[in-house]
Enzyme design. Sequence first.
Site, PDB file in Angstrom:
ATOM      1  N   SER A 154       0.662  -1.267  -0.190  1.00 23.45           N
ATOM      2  CA  SER A 154       0.066  -0.105   0.044  1.00 23.45           C
ATOM      3  C   SER A 154       0.954   1.344  -0.051  1.00 23.45           C
ATOM      4  O   SER A 154       0.307   2.287  -0.333  1.00 23.45           O
ATOM      5  CB  SER A 154      -0.892   0.049   1.048  1.00 23.45           C
ATOM      6  OG  SER A 154      -1.862  -1.044   1.195  1.00 23.45           O
TER       7      SER A 154
ATOM      8  N   HIS B 218      -0.744  -2.625  -7.150  1.00 18.54           N
ATOM      9  CA  HIS B 218      -1.629  -2.458  -6.030  1.00 18.54           C
ATOM     10  C   HIS B 218      -3.205  -2.514  -6.197  1.00 18.54           C
ATOM     11  O   HIS B 218      -3.839  -1.313  -6.601  1.00 18.54           O
ATOM     12  CB  HIS B 218      -1.384  -0.949  -5.418  1.00 18.54           C
ATOM     13  CG  HIS B 218      -1.996  -0.382  -4.186  1.00 18.54           C
ATOM     14  ND1 HIS B 218      -2.052   0.959  -3.817  1.00 18.54           N
ATOM     15  CD2 HIS B 218      -2.407  -1.364  -3.378  1.00 18.54           C
ATOM     16  CE1 HIS B 218      -2.716   1.109  -2.779  1.00 18.54           C
ATOM     17  NE2 HIS B 218      -2.769  -0.310  -2.138  1.00 18.54           N
TER      18      HIS B 218
ATOM     19  N   GLU C  31      -3.445   0.291  -8.925  1.00 19.85           N
ATOM     20  CA  GLU C  31      -2.189   1.383  -9.174  1.00 19.85           C
ATOM     21  C   GLU C  31      -0.937   0.687  -9.534  1.00 19.85           C
ATOM     22  O   GLU C  31      -0.467  -0.387  -8.778  1.00 19.85           O
ATOM     23  CB  GLU C  31      -2.065   2.061  -7.905  1.00 19.85           C
ATOM     24  CG  GLU C  31      -1.551   3.377  -7.671  1.00 19.85           C
ATOM     25  CD  GLU C  31      -1.525   4.138  -6.417  1.00 19.85           C
ATOM     26  OE1 GLU C  31      -1.711   3.428  -5.205  1.00 19.85           O
ATOM     27  OE2 GLU C  31      -1.519   5.200  -6.261  1.00 19.85           O
TER      28      GLU C  31
ATOM     29  N   ASN D 115      -2.818   6.126  -1.197  1.00 26.87           N
ATOM     30  CA  ASN D 115      -2.745   6.210   0.259  1.00 26.87           C
ATOM     31  C   ASN D 115      -2.278   7.622   0.934  1.00 26.87           C
ATOM     32  O   ASN D 115      -2.499   7.909   1.779  1.00 26.87           O
ATOM     33  CB  ASN D 115      -2.064   5.096   1.070  1.00 26.87           C
ATOM     34  CG  ASN D 115      -2.954   3.899   0.790  1.00 26.87           C
ATOM     35  OD1 ASN D 115      -4.146   4.067   1.360  1.00 26.87           O
ATOM     36  ND2 ASN D 115      -2.564   3.026   0.442  1.00 26.87           N
TER      37      ASN D 115
END
Length: 291
Positions: free
Chosen positions: A122, A146, A158, A196
């Site tokens: 992450s 991701h 991602e 994130n």
Amino acid sequence: MSDNVKTIGIIGGGQMGGGIAQVAAVSGLNAAVYDAAAGALEKAKALHGKLLNRAVEKERMTRAEADAALSRISYVDSLDALAGVDWVIEAVVEVASVKKELFSTLTRMFPDPRVVLATNTSSISITDIATAAGDEASQQRVVGMHFFNPVPVMKLVEVIPGLATSDDVVGRTVALAEAMGKTPLRANDRAGFVSNRVLMPMINEAFYAWMEGVAEPEAIDGIMKLGCAFPMGPLRLADFIGLDTCAHIMNVMADGLNNDRYRPCPLLKQLVTAGRLGNKTGRGVHDYTTQ
Ligand code: CAA
Ligand code: NAD
């Protein structure tokens, strides 16, 4: 797909690894899932059966298609049993040392340079994880891939190249994500990437709002759902992600971006210390034991 990827080896069969395996199998790929913890694989298998049954009930697939997808997933209790896969996706706990230890063995386990070594991290630097894989040639095949939670529902992957990741590996990662029905979007290798970097400080701020008595969790979540059209409030989402994962991500960003404003809120840390990790332990901010 033209790449000839037939079997994906998934390391870590928790909520993300399990979800990735399901999506791979539904897309026609074989998925072999390995987890180090007793019980995780049984849990993943039971969830796969439940979710694919629901897909049949909702007439999104036939019983035969669901059974074929389930038959494409194998659950293995040793890393060695992944030998022969065409692609690896690591989805273990969000701790750099654990991931790096794994990657230090993966290059030897998968000597074929065509086998891509992807991580579902992450937030952790892909470049840093790749250093554990070995020399420049080994680092070229390490990439961030991701997925988002719940994997069967969320459309995004991602894609994050590390400093040494080859263009060929990035292109193949984009192609595999598309073959799995996802939309790949690229981000650069900075702690937390885009997703994130933007999401997690908002979640952390919701913990500060709760800690400082701005409002109780139900009100914080309700305000963000009804006022900002979030599908779930930030504290409910933190439980869904896992409070341990949220705290790890914040610490990775604080270290990686050299800024203590990303440190996890003391209340978030306290819940993690108490073992209240969210849905996966039955209790986090909210209580799920009675559902
Ligand atoms: N696994 C698989 N499918 C799931 C699921 C799960 N854990 N949870 C829900 N679903 C499916 C349901 O089966 C349902 O599908 P059907 O209609 O076909 O049955 C569909 O999702 C909608 O579910 P519900 O009707 O039960 O509930 P909902 O409408 O409230 O949606 C939700 C649930 C999709 C989870 C929605 O609340 C949502 O989108 N929440 C936000 C999720 C989010 O932000 N994810 C990103 C987290 S951050 C991240 O992943 C990155 C990171 O590194 C931390
Ligand atoms: P989880 O706690 O549900 O599952 C992690 C699994 O990894 C556990 O079953 C554990 O037994 C296993 N594991 C730990 N160390 C291992 C090892 N050395 N070898 C094999 N298995 C091992 O966590 P998760 O939510 O599935 O997260 C996994 C990864 O995906 C993390 O890097 C996380 O940051 C990332 N991620 C999580 C989310 C999310 O919303 N939870 C979303 C995107 C990415």
